[in-house]
Design an enzyme around this catalytic site. Structure first.
Site, short mmCIF file in Angstrom:
data_model
loop_
_atom_site.label_atom_id
_atom_site.label_comp_id
_atom_site.label_asym_id
_atom_site.label_seq_id
_atom_site.Cartn_x
_atom_site.Cartn_y
_atom_site.Cartn_z
N LYS A 186 0.85 -1.04 0.09
CA LYS A 186 -0.02 0.15 -0.08
C LYS A 186 1.03 1.45 0.03
O LYS A 186 0.50 2.32 0.85
CB LYS A 186 -0.92 0.23 1.22
CG LYS A 186 -2.05 -1.09 1.22
CD LYS A 186 -2.94 -1.15 2.44
CE LYS A 186 -2.04 -1.60 3.59
NZ LYS A 186 -3.10 -1.79 4.83
N ASP A 222 -5.48 -5.96 10.54
CA ASP A 222 -6.80 -5.24 10.63
C ASP A 222 -7.93 -6.22 10.27
O ASP A 222 -9.08 -5.84 10.59
CB ASP A 222 -6.79 -3.90 9.70
CG ASP A 222 -6.42 -4.12 8.15
OD1 ASP A 222 -5.87 -5.20 7.66
OD2 ASP A 222 -6.65 -3.35 7.30
#
Ligand code: BGC
Length: 495
Positions: A186, A222
């Site tokens: 990312k 997450d």
């Protein structure tokens, strides 16, 4: 700049829009290039047969990741989380949570009460120079944000609160409080972190400043946070999925199928029945397993990224890339003179078409009853495209609607997990900006899972309310509860 606005054939337009609303994008174009655009974009439409082929390949890749003999070379890493129990609703108390996973970093103070989590938090930006600077600077920044938050909330002198650290990158965990970053994703690229234990880096950064004291009791992904947050309110939650800047999923796996850690026993010397596995499915296809579905546009996006050849599945799905893929398709169509009168310069600028434009344009298609395409005109004008026609707007909306490929690929991934688990009823907890804000994504996702899941298996999708934060507190809380329960049992035994 002059914008040319042609009149549209209302009947054709309405038919096309109705099809998109039903999640069945068709070529909405109304003039000659219609068939050509339809033809060029055909490869973005995946048949169920292709999706099923992908599902077989994904499960194979997952099994490779779980197997002791083959795990080290598997594209889908299947990382053990060391979380073996979901909340049972008795978790209570105050916790700190850190959440690092995108362009923002958050510090949260969470109080768990009966089925409720009271949260106070603060968001800090992670500037690009920190994302791509040194690891030390990154963790100093994290510690600095924490110190600010603790000061603002008068927590510095308070008793050390148990801390859950949501670190949303692939980490090879050796336990609940230890995990080495395998590789950044990312857009992060801070040096000296890959291969290092991120909990140690965090502790060292806190020690360097000497004014904060922390007690890290859990490190988690997450997806695991999302699963735990949903399980807190809905006990049947066994899968956690993120479709935001990046994408990933975790699920509760039978321990006897995780042969790569078959010798693991918990502190009591017990073998767990199940463990949450962080699949890291974003890397599915890094070994070529997705090549039969990938297009030349996916290739362009991959080559321009900072991690070419990596996170192939993620690049076909997640928010960080959705706008860029759309832009690359639009550029190709413009170069072929099928859009914008062949004017391709403005749309050729990488990243000029962020993912939010995809959502905004699709939204307009669904909501703008008068079909003025005001927003779409505005967006294309802002990008600097001259001579945009109404026809172009409809065609751009069509290309945006092809983002539904992302929903179908995610659906196939979720169906793999549901079929593999084979449990009669499973809740799937979901979070992430694409799932939350894309207008048609949740519906398309749900419909496609329904078609791909084995007969007799039931599931429901559930939006996770801030899983990364809440989930970190919950993993910390479950760890603390289990520790306490063991202590009490030991004390009782010694009396
Ligand atoms: C990371 C995962 C994370 C996902 C969603 C991916 O790029 O590798 O660890 O769960 O993004 O944030």
């Amino acid at each position: 700049m002059s914008l040319v606005r042609h009149k549209l054939n209302p009947e054709l337009l309405e038919n096309g829009i109705a099809a998109v609303k039903k999640g069945r994008p068709v070529a909405l174009v109304l003039s000659r290039p219609r068939d050509l655009i339809h033809e060029v974009c055909q490869k973005l439409l995946l048949s169920d047969q292709q999706l099923r082929r992908m599902m077989v390949a994904m499960e194979k890749s997952m099994e490779k990741g779980l197997d002791r003999e083959t795990a080290s070379t598997a594209a889908v890493r299947m990382l053990p989380s060391y979380v073996c129990a979901v909340p049972n609703g008795t978790e209570r108390g105050g916790f700190l949570a850190l959440d690092l996973g995108g362009t923002n970093f958050r510090v949260l103070l969470i109080r768990l009460k009966e089925k409720e989590a009271e949260m106070t938090g603060k968001i800090f930006r992670v500037p690009e120079n920190i994302m791509r600077g040194t690891g030390e600077a990154l963790f100093d920044h994290i510690a600095d944000c924490m110190a600010k938050f603790m000061q603002e909330h008068d927590l510095k002198d308070a008793q050390k609160l148990p801390l859950g650290f949501t670190f949303s990158f692939p980490c090879a965990q050796e336990g609940l409080t230890k995990g080495k970053l395998i590789n950044w994703t990312k857009g992060f690229n801070a040096s000296g972190v890959e291969g290092a234990d991120v909990v140690t880096l965090l502790r060292e950064a806190c020690q360097r400043r000497r004014d904060i004291d922390i007690d890290v009791v859990a490190l988690l992904n997450d997806t695991v946070g999302t699963l735990m947050a949903c399980a807190f309110v809905e006990n049947s939650c066994q899968i956690g999925v993120i479709v935001g800047t990046g994408t990933n999923a975790c699920y509760m796996e039978r321990f006897d199928r995780i042969s790569k850690i078959s010798d693991y026993v918990d502190e009591e010397g017990l073998v767990p029945e199940e463990m949450i596995i962080n699949t890291e499915w974003g890397a599915f296809g890094d070994d070529g397993a997705m090549d039969f579905i990938r297009t030349e546009w996916d290739d362009v996006v991959d080559r321009q990224s900072i991690n070419p050849g990596k996170q192939v599945f993620e690049k076909m799905i997640s928010g960080m890339y959705m706008g860029e893929i759309t832009r690359v398709v639009l550029e190709d169509l413009a170069r072929q003179k099928l859009l914008f009168g062949g004017n391709f310069e403005a749309i050729s600028r990488p990243h000029c078409f962020p993912t939010k434009y995809v959502s905004e344009i699709e939204n307009e298609l669904l909501e703008d009853e008068d079909r003025t395409f005001q927003k779409t005109f505005q967006i294309l004008e802002d990008i600097g495209i001259e001579t945009v026609s109404s026809n172009d707007c409809v065609n751009v909306a069509y290309v945006c609607s092809l983002g539904f490929r992302a929903a179908h690929l995610t659906a196939a991934g979720i169906a793999v997990l549901l079929n593999r688990m084979g449990k009669p009823f499973v809740t799937v907890g979901l979070d992430g900006s694409v799932y939350r804000f894309h207008p048609t994504y949740p519906k398309l996702l749900d419909e496609k899972i329904e078609q791909l899941v084995n007969k007799g298996l039931q599931y429901q999708l559930m939006l996770s309310e801030d899983g990364s934060g809440r989930g970190a507190a919950l993993v910390a809380a479950v760890a603390t509860r289990l520790k306490l329960e063991k202590l009490v049992a030991k004390l009782a035994a010694s009396h």
